[in-house]
Structure formats: structure tokens, C-alpha cells
Motif scaffolding. Structure first.
Motif, mmCIF file in Angstrom:
data_model
loop_
_atom_site.group_PDB
_atom_site.id
_atom_site.type_symbol
_atom_site.label_atom_id
_atom_site.label_comp_id
_atom_site.label_asym_id
_atom_site.label_seq_id
_atom_site.Cartn_x
_atom_site.Cartn_y
_atom_site.Cartn_z
ATOM 1 N N LYS A 101 67.568 43.119 -36.732
ATOM 2 C CA LYS A 101 68.787 42.442 -36.288
ATOM 3 C C LYS A 101 68.967 41.113 -37.015
ATOM 4 N N GLY A 104 70.482 41.486 -40.341
ATOM 5 C CA GLY A 104 71.819 42.065 -40.406
ATOM 6 C C GLY A 104 71.843 43.569 -40.484
ATOM 7 N N ARG A 106 71.914 47.071 -38.642
ATOM 8 C CA ARG A 106 72.328 47.553 -37.328
ATOM 9 C C ARG A 106 72.246 49.071 -37.208
ATOM 10 N N GLY A 107 71.589 49.724 -38.175
ATOM 11 C CA GLY A 107 71.457 51.174 -38.128
ATOM 12 C C GLY A 107 70.009 51.598 -38.218
ATOM 13 N N ALA A 131 67.487 50.002 -27.611
ATOM 14 C CA ALA A 131 68.303 49.935 -28.829
ATOM 15 C C ALA A 131 69.729 50.421 -28.651
ATOM 16 N N GLU A 134 72.368 47.924 -29.315
ATOM 17 C CA GLU A 134 72.168 47.075 -30.490
ATOM 18 C C GLU A 134 72.304 47.817 -31.812
ATOM 19 N N PHE A 135 71.935 49.101 -31.845
ATOM 20 C CA PHE A 135 71.853 49.835 -33.096
ATOM 21 C C PHE A 135 72.662 51.124 -33.046
ATOM 22 N N ALA A 266 77.097 45.966 -42.060
ATOM 23 C CA ALA A 266 76.804 46.639 -40.795
ATOM 24 C C ALA A 266 77.069 45.706 -39.620
#
Length: 266
Positions: A101, A104, A106-107, A131, A134-135, A266
């Protein structure tokens, strides 16, 4: 912006070996070299301005190096959105989430068949719980074995969606590589993105059209699965097999804007 949601590019020291492994595992002949430079050149020729590069750790010990590489890729190449990875056998997963995170990213990519766990592994539950807000997850789904023997079949992902309703995820290969009939039953029409990677060389055209017709049009994402296939060739096959208009094909290439924004990142 046109996005290729499903690609792989390997560290220069590993690219040749990784491509050879893909050739052997999937009985194909990869068209690409597996390098970032070759990937970006092919995307540019295809009119695609952004690509998602997926990293996965086949063992717990590879989690940190895989995420190191993801972070370095995204920092070095504005055209790339990198996905990190996690493994249920890696105990310090919370620190990796915080690290990604902060960078940067996010996947997260999970390929349970290669990573040697099942999507219904109970060790994954706290990871998904932590997650899901967040992801964005991209899951490899399917294989050329019956679903009950497949670590990543469409039904296992459907069960995850039931258990974790806030889980944002992309089901690769239209929700089930070589298991498209099961994807049609378990995933098509649900609140999940489907990517088109590694489908057109194998799927029946009528089944392809049925999946695309029945799934929400804003939840279909173009993916090439480079280095297995060239992005331009994958676009052409998808349009021809599915009988897509230019406008619909453009939409599939642009739907990722809702995930990453029109100008990338992302």
C-alpha cells in the motif's frame, strides 16, 4: 485508456527460464520474450497504453522478492500497473500488505495452481478479510482437470464471493480456463470482473459469445496473457470469434478505467 489487464514480464535473469516453463506447462509456444521491453513494444504496436503485470510467489519464500519486483516495475514504467502477491504460507502477510500500500500497489495476483494451495484453504480467510477493502485481486481460475480436483475452479471462487461480499476480484480466463461451462453456471452474471486472457485459442465460439452476452458489459476486461500471446493478435482473435463491433471491443479495453482511472496508476 486501453488496458491489457493480464500480462507477465519477468526479471531479465529469469525471463528465458520462465518462458520455457510456460511452454512446457501449457504445451504452447510463447510468442514473447517475457521481458518488460518486449511487452511494452508489443502493447504500443497494438494501441494499448497501459498493462497490468502480474507477479506471483510459488513458495512463501518468494513473496518478498516477487513484491520487490512488482514495486520496481511500477516505479520504473508509468505504463505499467503492477500487482503484488501473497501466499498463505507466508506468516508476515500483514507487513507485506502495508508495504505494498505504501508503494502504491493496490492489486494482488493469486495463482493457486502454481502456488500449491487451494482457493478454499482456510489459511486464506484472514488475508481476504483484511484485504477486501484495500486490494483488487486477480485470480487464475480453472485448468484442464475436473473442478473438484482443480485448486482454483469457478465454484471455489463463487464460494469466496459468498463469504466475502466486499471482495473485489478479477476472474482470469473468463472465470475458468477450460472450465467455461462451469464459469457460466457459477460466475457469469455475478459481481466479478472477467478477463479474456487465454480463452480464444481453446473456447467454443458459441460458448464465448454466450458468456460475453450474459455477463455485465462493464465487467469484461481485455487480457492478452503475454508472453503466451501477442496483445494485437489476442485483440483480433477476440473480435473475430465473438463477432464484436469496434465499439464493444473498445469498451472491453477501456473498462479498467473504473479500476485504475483513465490516466493510469493503481
Amino acid at each position: 485508456m486501453f488496458t491489457d489487464i493480464h500480462t507477465h514480464a519477468f526479471h531479465p535473469k529469469r525471463a528465458h527460464h520462465a518462458v520455457a516453463h510456460l511452454n512446457e506447462t501449457y504445451q504452447v509456444h510463447c510468442v514473447g520474450e517475457g521481458t518488460v521491453e518486449d511487452l511494452l513494444a508489443r502493447e504500443k504496436r497494438s494501441g494499448i497504453g497501459r498493462c497490468v503485470v502480474l507477479c506471483a510467489a510459488t513458495t512463501p519464500g518468494q513473496v518478498v522478492p516477487a513484491n520487490d519486483y512488482a514495486v520496481s516495475l511500477q516505479r520504473a514504467h508509468p505504463e505499467i500497473v503492477a500487482f503484488g502477491t501473497i501466499h498463505p504460507g507466508y506468516e508476515a502477510w500483514e507487513s507485506q500488505f502495508e508495504r505494498l500500500k505504501a508503494a502504491g500497489i493496490r492489486g494482488l495476483k493469486l495463482h493457486s495452481d502454481f502456488q500449491h494451495f487451494r482457493l478454499d484453504d482456510p489459511r486464506l480467510s484472514p488475508l481476504f478479510e483484511a484485504a477486501q477493502d484495500e486490494f483488487l485481486f486477480l485470480f487464475h481460475i480453472g485448468d484442464n482437470v475436473p473442478p473438484e480436483r482443480n485448486p482454483s475452479c469457478p465454484y471455489k471462487l463463487a464460494a469466496l464471493l459468498d463469504r466475502f461480499p466486499r471482495l473485489r476480484c478479477i476472474a482470469a480466463h473468463l472465470g475458468g480456463y477450460r472450465q467455461w461451462e462451469h464459469s457460466l453456471k457459477a460466475l457469469v452474471g455475478r459481481d466479478v470482473w472477467l478477463d479474456t486472457s487465454s480463452c480464444t485459442p481453446f473456447i467454443d465460439p458459441a460458448l464465448l459469445r454466450e458468456i460475453l452476452r450474459r455477463h455485465p458489459q462493464d465487467r469484461i476486461l481485455f487480457g492478452s496473457d503475454y508472453p503466451l500471446y501477442d496483445p494485437g493478435d489476442a485483440l483480433m482473435r477476440l473480435q473475430e470469434m465473438a463477432g464484436l463491433s469496434d465499439a464493444v471491443l473498445d469498451r472491453y479495453c477501456s473498462n479498467a478505467d473504473a479500476l485504475f482511472g483513465a490516466q493510469g496508476g493503481a
